[in-house]
Design an enzyme around this catalytic site. Sequence first.
Site, PDB file in Angstrom:
ATOM      1  CG  ASP A   1      33.874 -35.236 -39.518  1.00  0.00           C
ATOM      2  OD1 ASP A   1      33.757 -35.040 -38.292  1.00  0.00           O
ATOM      3  OD2 ASP A   1      33.634 -36.327 -40.053  1.00  0.00           O
TER       4      ASP A   1
ATOM      5  CE1 TYR B   1      42.942 -37.262 -23.554  1.00  0.00           C
ATOM      6  CE2 TYR B   1      41.377 -38.420 -24.961  1.00  0.00           C
ATOM      7  CZ  TYR B   1      41.852 -38.106 -23.704  1.00  0.00           C
ATOM      8  OH  TYR B   1      41.234 -38.630 -22.586  1.00  0.00           O
TER       9      TYR B   1
ATOM     10  NE  ARG C   1      33.321 -39.760 -29.667  1.00  0.00           N
ATOM     11  CZ  ARG C   1      33.584 -40.078 -30.946  1.00  0.00           C
ATOM     12  NH1 ARG C   1      32.911 -41.047 -31.541  1.00  0.00           N
ATOM     13  NH2 ARG C   1      34.522 -39.429 -31.614  1.00  0.00           N
TER      14      ARG C   1
ATOM     15  CE  LYS D   1      44.349 -40.560 -20.404  1.00  0.00           C
ATOM     16  NZ  LYS D   1      44.537 -39.987 -19.038  1.00  0.00           N
TER      17      LYS D   1
HETATM   18  P1  NAD Z   1      39.770 -31.923 -17.390  1.00  0.00           P
HETATM   19  O1  NAD Z   1      40.471 -31.326 -18.567  1.00  0.00           O
HETATM   20  O2  NAD Z   1      38.464 -31.370 -16.973  1.00  0.00           O
HETATM   21  O3  NAD Z   1      40.730 -31.873 -16.104  1.00  0.00           O
HETATM   22  C1  NAD Z   1      42.095 -32.139 -16.170  1.00  0.00           C
HETATM   23  C2  NAD Z   1      42.732 -31.617 -14.888  1.00  0.00           C
HETATM   24  O4  NAD Z   1      44.134 -31.963 -14.901  1.00  0.00           O
HETATM   25  C3  NAD Z   1      42.649 -30.097 -14.741  1.00  0.00           C
HETATM   26  O5  NAD Z   1      42.225 -29.755 -13.449  1.00  0.00           O
HETATM   27  C4  NAD Z   1      44.083 -29.631 -14.994  1.00  0.00           C
HETATM   28  O6  NAD Z   1      44.413 -28.431 -14.307  1.00  0.00           O
HETATM   29  C5  NAD Z   1      44.878 -30.807 -14.488  1.00  0.00           C
HETATM   30  N1  NAD Z   1      46.218 -30.914 -15.092  1.00  0.00           N
HETATM   31  C6  NAD Z   1      46.515 -30.848 -16.419  1.00  0.00           C
HETATM   32  N2  NAD Z   1      47.847 -30.961 -16.598  1.00  0.00           N
HETATM   33  C7  NAD Z   1      48.394 -31.109 -15.357  1.00  0.00           C
HETATM   34  C8  NAD Z   1      49.726 -31.286 -14.890  1.00  0.00           C
HETATM   35  N3  NAD Z   1      50.753 -31.304 -15.739  1.00  0.00           N
HETATM   36  N4  NAD Z   1      49.928 -31.429 -13.569  1.00  0.00           N
HETATM   37  C9  NAD Z   1      48.875 -31.395 -12.694  1.00  0.00           C
HETATM   38  N5  NAD Z   1      47.593 -31.203 -13.090  1.00  0.00           N
HETATM   39  C10 NAD Z   1      47.363 -31.074 -14.404  1.00  0.00           C
HETATM   40  O7  NAD Z   1      39.679 -33.477 -17.713  1.00  0.00           O
HETATM   41  P2  NAD Z   1      38.593 -34.579 -17.306  1.00  0.00           P
HETATM   42  O8  NAD Z   1      37.571 -34.635 -18.379  1.00  0.00           O
HETATM   43  O9  NAD Z   1      38.204 -34.372 -15.906  1.00  0.00           O
HETATM   44  O10 NAD Z   1      39.470 -35.904 -17.436  1.00  0.00           O
HETATM   45  C11 NAD Z   1      40.196 -36.409 -16.331  1.00  0.00           C
HETATM   46  C12 NAD Z   1      40.884 -37.706 -16.723  1.00  0.00           C
HETATM   47  O11 NAD Z   1      39.918 -38.660 -17.158  1.00  0.00           O
HETATM   48  C13 NAD Z   1      41.877 -37.551 -17.867  1.00  0.00           C
HETATM   49  O12 NAD Z   1      42.997 -38.348 -17.590  1.00  0.00           O
HETATM   50  C14 NAD Z   1      41.120 -38.068 -19.070  1.00  0.00           C
HETATM   51  O13 NAD Z   1      42.004 -38.587 -20.046  1.00  0.00           O
HETATM   52  C15 NAD Z   1      40.268 -39.144 -18.440  1.00  0.00           C
HETATM   53  N6  NAD Z   1      38.997 -39.447 -19.133  1.00  0.00           N
HETATM   54  C16 NAD Z   1      38.108 -38.446 -19.420  1.00  0.00           C
HETATM   55  C17 NAD Z   1      36.878 -38.767 -20.009  1.00  0.00           C
HETATM   56  C18 NAD Z   1      35.851 -37.704 -20.321  1.00  0.00           C
HETATM   57  O14 NAD Z   1      34.827 -37.986 -20.917  1.00  0.00           O
HETATM   58  N7  NAD Z   1      36.023 -36.446 -19.896  1.00  0.00           N
HETATM   59  C19 NAD Z   1      36.574 -40.087 -20.310  1.00  0.00           C
HETATM   60  C20 NAD Z   1      37.521 -41.083 -20.017  1.00  0.00           C
HETATM   61  C21 NAD Z   1      38.715 -40.735 -19.422  1.00  0.00           C
HETATM   62  O1  DAU Z   2      35.617 -41.197 -25.018  1.00  0.00           O
HETATM   63  C1  DAU Z   2      36.211 -40.594 -23.912  1.00  0.00           C
HETATM   64  C2  DAU Z   2      36.714 -39.217 -24.293  1.00  0.00           C
HETATM   65  O2  DAU Z   2      35.557 -38.393 -24.417  1.00  0.00           O
HETATM   66  C3  DAU Z   2      37.687 -38.631 -23.282  1.00  0.00           C
HETATM   67  O3  DAU Z   2      38.845 -39.431 -23.225  1.00  0.00           O
HETATM   68  C4  DAU Z   2      38.063 -37.196 -23.683  1.00  0.00           C
HETATM   69  O4  DAU Z   2      38.914 -36.625 -22.707  1.00  0.00           O
HETATM   70  C5  DAU Z   2      36.787 -36.383 -23.792  1.00  0.00           C
HETATM   71  O5  DAU Z   2      37.097 -35.086 -24.246  1.00  0.00           O
HETATM   72  C6  DAU Z   2      35.816 -37.045 -24.763  1.00  0.00           C
HETATM   73  O6  DAU Z   2      36.340 -36.994 -26.112  1.00  0.00           O
HETATM   74  P1  DAU Z   2      35.398 -36.670 -27.365  1.00  0.00           P
HETATM   75  O7  DAU Z   2      36.227 -36.177 -28.477  1.00  0.00           O
HETATM   76  O8  DAU Z   2      34.503 -37.816 -27.665  1.00  0.00           O
HETATM   77  O9  DAU Z   2      34.493 -35.490 -26.728  1.00  0.00           O
HETATM   78  P2  DAU Z   2      33.940 -34.128 -27.355  1.00  0.00           P
HETATM   79  O10 DAU Z   2      32.959 -33.592 -26.380  1.00  0.00           O
HETATM   80  O11 DAU Z   2      35.030 -33.236 -27.819  1.00  0.00           O
HETATM   81  O12 DAU Z   2      33.157 -34.646 -28.637  1.00  0.00           O
HETATM   82  C7  DAU Z   2      32.082 -35.577 -28.537  1.00  0.00           C
HETATM   83  C8  DAU Z   2      31.602 -35.855 -29.953  1.00  0.00           C
HETATM   84  O13 DAU Z   2      30.950 -34.681 -30.461  1.00  0.00           O
HETATM   85  C9  DAU Z   2      32.721 -36.159 -30.939  1.00  0.00           C
HETATM   86  O14 DAU Z   2      32.270 -37.142 -31.855  1.00  0.00           O
HETATM   87  C10 DAU Z   2      32.965 -34.836 -31.648  1.00  0.00           C
HETATM   88  C11 DAU Z   2      31.594 -34.181 -31.638  1.00  0.00           C
HETATM   89  N1  DAU Z   2      31.551 -32.715 -31.529  1.00  0.00           N
HETATM   90  C12 DAU Z   2      32.302 -32.117 -30.571  1.00  0.00           C
HETATM   91  C13 DAU Z   2      32.261 -30.746 -30.403  1.00  0.00           C
HETATM   92  C14 DAU Z   2      33.113 -30.045 -29.363  1.00  0.00           C
HETATM   93  C15 DAU Z   2      30.699 -31.988 -32.351  1.00  0.00           C
HETATM   94  O15 DAU Z   2      29.997 -32.557 -33.226  1.00  0.00           O
HETATM   95  N2  DAU Z   2      30.660 -30.635 -32.190  1.00  0.00           N
HETATM   96  C16 DAU Z   2      31.408 -29.975 -31.260  1.00  0.00           C
HETATM   97  O16 DAU Z   2      31.339 -28.714 -31.198  1.00  0.00           O
END
Ligand code: NAD
Ligand code: DAU
Length: 352
Positions: free
Chosen positions: A291, A161, A225, A165
């Site tokens: 992990d 992932y 995080r 990005k």
């Molecule tokens: P999400 O998975 O909830 O949403 C992603 C959206 O993109 C969905 O609605 C999906 O249908 C759409 N999508 C996926 N592939 C597509 C395609 N090929 N064409 C058009 N639409 C498509 O993700 P999110 O958590 O809302 O993240 C949004 C953005 O922010 C991402 O680019 C992610 O890398 C970035 N980001 C997320 C976090 C986080 O903590 N969630 C943090 C920093 C950056």
């Molecule tokens: O830092 C920004 C990123 O945060 C975004 O770019 C990603 O799109 C978003 O998914 C998120 O990534 P993480 O991997 O940090 O998020 P996640 O919620 O999957 O995991 C958060 C932390 O918790 C990570 O250290 C893994 C841990 N984890 C996750 C899950 C799903 C657990 O310990 N147990 C779990 O079941």
Amino acid sequence: MTIRRIVVTGGAGFIGSAVVRRLVAEGYEVTNIDKLTYSGNLASLRDVEGAANYRYHQADIVDQAAIGRILADARPDAIMHLAAETHVDRSIDGPAEFLETNVVGTFRLLQSALRYWRTLDKAAADRFRFHHISTDEVFGALGFDHEQFTEQTRYDPSSPYSASKASADHFVRAWNRTYGLPVVLSNCSNNYGPYHFPEKLIPLTILNALEEQELPVYGRGENVRDWLHVEDHARALELIVTRGAVGESYNVGGRCERSNLSVVQTICDALDARRPRADGSYRDLISFVSDRPGHDLRYAIDCSKIERDLDWTPTMSFEDGIKGTVDWFLENEWWWRPIREQGYAGQRLGAA
Ligand code: NAD
Ligand code: DAU
């Protein structure tokens, strides 16, 4: 001349829908392009679906012909690009889709944007912005010292992932340096809040707890995080797209470092207060599991640049934000119940 018409990609996702709700409420003309993958959900946009300043197109960012038609019709002043495959664990199980959407999709969207941008007159071309919404994960892992990611930190991604990005970020910068496309980037830390797809740690923990299932904590739960409420992020993104400087990137974070174990415990405590179990605390459901492969130890964002240049600062405390998020999930079963029953029931992903 200010930015008024905005195309948002990925607007049916977690952060994208928060951005769309905010921009529509602020009076922008918003066009949402979303493919509706497993994490896209139009139910997250109920509040705006009837608004006169909101349009939706189901389309794939890889499809240049479709995107070109939508851009020609919407005539945006800016594109905010959030569409992506986003879950690290899924990228371990199946990286191909991450390359297809995050790398190839971003490349094709840049081509569509460039073609559209070249049709604009000088004033509109100068005003235009392509905003790539990226992640702090491109920087790799920090140790347990006080170091933080700045905009100058070297890219060092660990997961499929974050590698995808990072690659997308490089393409976005290249389209600025080579073709002059006015781009801006932001790299944000972990978001949480309403409408969060329940594969991510916080919503997964809330829903597993409500169903009396184990709360999986990877390794020893010591990974850290930096947590930011999604509405604080949406506000930052509006500032960056409207006032950010061309070619610049902005780190966005919550100044809120928490270990995973303490996050899960905070959720358990909030649930104990709101919906006590018949017997014992939700903490009793915590289970330490194997992990995540390539698990980055710690993320922490230095967000002083956006604080200084764009006058943004995170406003929601983690404790209030978690209580509000727990309440939201308690009150909005209509939103998450279909996902748990027909989409994703909470099983372990990414154990490789
Ligand atoms: P999400 O998975 O909830 O949403 C992603 C959206 O993109 C969905 O609605 C999906 O249908 C759409 N999508 C996926 N592939 C597509 C395609 N090929 N064409 C058009 N639409 C498509 O993700 P999110 O958590 O809302 O993240 C949004 C953005 O922010 C991402 O680019 C992610 O890398 C970035 N980001 C997320 C976090 C986080 O903590 N969630 C943090 C920093 C950056
Ligand atoms: O830092 C920004 C990123 O945060 C975004 O770019 C990603 O799109 C978003 O998914 C998120 O990534 P993480 O991997 O940090 O998020 P996640 O919620 O999957 O995991 C958060 C932390 O918790 C990570 O250290 C893994 C841990 N984890 C996750 C899950 C799903 C657990 O310990 N147990 C779990 O079941």
